[in-house]
Design a protein around this motif. Sequence first.
Motif, PDB file in Angstrom:
ATOM      1  N   ALA A   1       1.628  -3.648  -2.867  1.00 33.82           N
ATOM      2  CA  ALA A   1       0.661  -3.150  -1.894  1.00 33.82           C
ATOM      3  C   ALA A   1      -0.672  -3.894  -1.983  1.00 33.82           C
ATOM      4  O   ALA A   1      -1.299  -4.197  -0.952  1.00 33.82           O
ATOM      5  CB  ALA A   1       0.450  -1.650  -2.104  1.00 33.82           C
ATOM      6  N   ASP A   2      -1.117  -4.196  -3.187  1.00 29.83           N
ATOM      7  CA  ASP A   2      -2.410  -4.875  -3.346  1.00 29.83           C
ATOM      8  C   ASP A   2      -2.381  -6.267  -2.729  1.00 29.83           C
ATOM      9  O   ASP A   2      -3.345  -6.686  -2.063  1.00 29.83           O
ATOM     10  CB  ASP A   2      -2.784  -4.972  -4.825  1.00 29.83           C
ATOM     11  N   ALA A   3      -1.303  -7.004  -2.946  1.00 23.82           N
ATOM     12  CA  ALA A   3      -1.199  -8.356  -2.386  1.00 23.82           C
ATOM     13  C   ALA A   3      -1.142  -8.319  -0.862  1.00 23.82           C
ATOM     14  O   ALA A   3      -1.710  -9.185  -0.186  1.00 23.82           O
ATOM     15  CB  ALA A   3       0.036  -9.056  -2.941  1.00 23.82           C
ATOM     16  N   ILE A   4      -0.473  -7.314  -0.325  1.00 27.95           N
ATOM     17  CA  ILE A   4      -0.406  -7.179   1.138  1.00 27.95           C
ATOM     18  C   ILE A   4      -1.796  -6.897   1.699  1.00 27.95           C
ATOM     19  O   ILE A   4      -2.228  -7.503   2.686  1.00 27.95           O
ATOM     20  CB  ILE A   4       0.579  -6.061   1.533  1.00 27.95           C
ATOM     21  N   ALA A   5      -2.524  -5.977   1.067  1.00 27.00           N
ATOM     22  CA  ALA A   5      -3.874  -5.646   1.528  1.00 27.00           C
ATOM     23  C   ALA A   5      -4.800  -6.858   1.431  1.00 27.00           C
ATOM     24  O   ALA A   5      -5.625  -7.103   2.327  1.00 27.00           O
ATOM     25  CB  ALA A   5      -4.427  -4.482   0.712  1.00 27.00           C
ATOM     26  N   GLU A   6      -4.667  -7.630   0.359  1.00 23.99           N
ATOM     27  CA  GLU A   6      -5.486  -8.830   0.203  1.00 23.99           C
ATOM     28  C   GLU A   6      -5.195  -9.836   1.312  1.00 23.99           C
ATOM     29  O   GLU A   6      -6.105 -10.452   1.871  1.00 23.99           O
ATOM     30  CB  GLU A   6      -5.237  -9.457  -1.167  1.00 23.99           C
ATOM     31  N   ALA A   7      -3.897  -9.982   1.644  1.00 25.93           N
ATOM     32  CA  ALA A   7      -3.521 -10.930   2.702  1.00 25.93           C
ATOM     33  C   ALA A   7      -3.997 -10.454   4.072  1.00 25.93           C
ATOM     34  O   ALA A   7      -4.327 -11.268   4.940  1.00 25.93           O
ATOM     35  CB  ALA A   7      -2.010 -11.122   2.701  1.00 25.93           C
ATOM     36  N   LEU A   8      -4.057  -9.155   4.277  1.00 24.71           N
ATOM     37  CA  LEU A   8      -4.549  -8.631   5.558  1.00 24.71           C
ATOM     38  C   LEU A   8      -6.039  -8.891   5.733  1.00 24.71           C
ATOM     39  O   LEU A   8      -6.518  -9.057   6.857  1.00 24.71           O
ATOM     40  CB  LEU A   8      -4.265  -7.120   5.650  1.00 24.71           C
TER      41      LEU A   8
END
Length: 409
Positions: free
Chosen positions: A60-67
């Motif tokens: 989830a953290d990596a997805i949020a960072e990419a967003l």
Amino acid sequence: MSGDQLPQNALLVLGASEEHIPLYQEAARRGIPTIAVDMRSDAPAFPFADAAMKISTRDADAIAEALGDTRPAGIVAGATDAALPTWRVLGLRYGMPYVYPQAALAGLDKAAFHQVVASCGIAGYGWAAGGDPGEVAAKAARLRFPLMVKPVDGSGSKGVTRVTHPDGLPAAIARARAHSVSQTVIAEEFIHGRQLTIDLFLQGGKSVMTCIKDQLLVAGRSVVRRISTAQLSPQEHRRLKEVAERLCRALGITDGPANFDLVLGEDGQGRIVEANPRLSGDSIPRLHEAALSVNVVGALIALALGEPFDAYLKPTRNAHAGVELLGSPLDVEGELVTWEGVSEARNVPGVTGIELYAQPGDPVHPHDQSGHKIGMITAAGPSPAEVSVALDKASSLLRPIIRPTREVS
């Protein structure tokens, strides 16, 4: 792709397997841009998305960072267990209209789900689970054989072994642990009887779409080969629906999809084998469309966006339908050379759709787990017999020509 290049007001879709393609197609039909998330660079649904992020759906953290500064209009996961915790975490993080319920995550742990079943007063069966191989083997040896040994957090028949004698437990437990993220294993008594699956889509705690289906397995394996609408008395249908609704309430699912595998035993008792607190895989949404003319994929997208979704679930047809899941006929790794008989199979009376997931040159694995299917056929008709005839005929005409990539011993 960086956050400032991502489409605005998009639907974030956690997963891009072939099972997710209908989600992207439905969003495109409605003019909703999509952002796909999947760790595989060759994910089959990436070409159907407006943007793609090659990130694990567990992160989830990596997805949020990419967003970055991009805020999705909604978040949705399809037929994948791995993404469900992330669905909840990101839903809370972005204040989405729909947030996946915390209690439903118990459905991802087979041991925890057994406890949910017991708390609902539903008949169960013997099982033993744990992370220590020796302890699990000792407990399992006291159960009634045959046993099904599985990863406690697995899905799609990965790492599942049928064991008929205690001597087979160590190897089966090792195999299951290799497919478990938590390296935890469960051994369950095998229940003889009719294998069924119940799909529901709930609104306000009540199912507004219920479809109960028979499952047939690949010979000698625990992977599903055919799924077809079940013939049940109205009383039996109502009883099983009520059991499934009770389980959904215990899992905190008041709105959205869920499905349960169960065995209708020789004693007439229905025993729940597994929970899938999400949209079904194995092309079952296509079956629902063929049988009832409902659109569970459209309903799920509407739910994720905070829109009314009940109109997608009103049946306008009452037919029988079935799905034949196609896999390799080989027991070794292979490569698809070509498909033969495609047009002939499409023209079989009653066939409503054919989807081919493997193309010439693609690697093909033995059909020993759900994720190894290479295609599917859907058929509908006025009776189960006519649906069965259509699927038998079409599957005999549609032939994958596969070259073994290693010698058959």
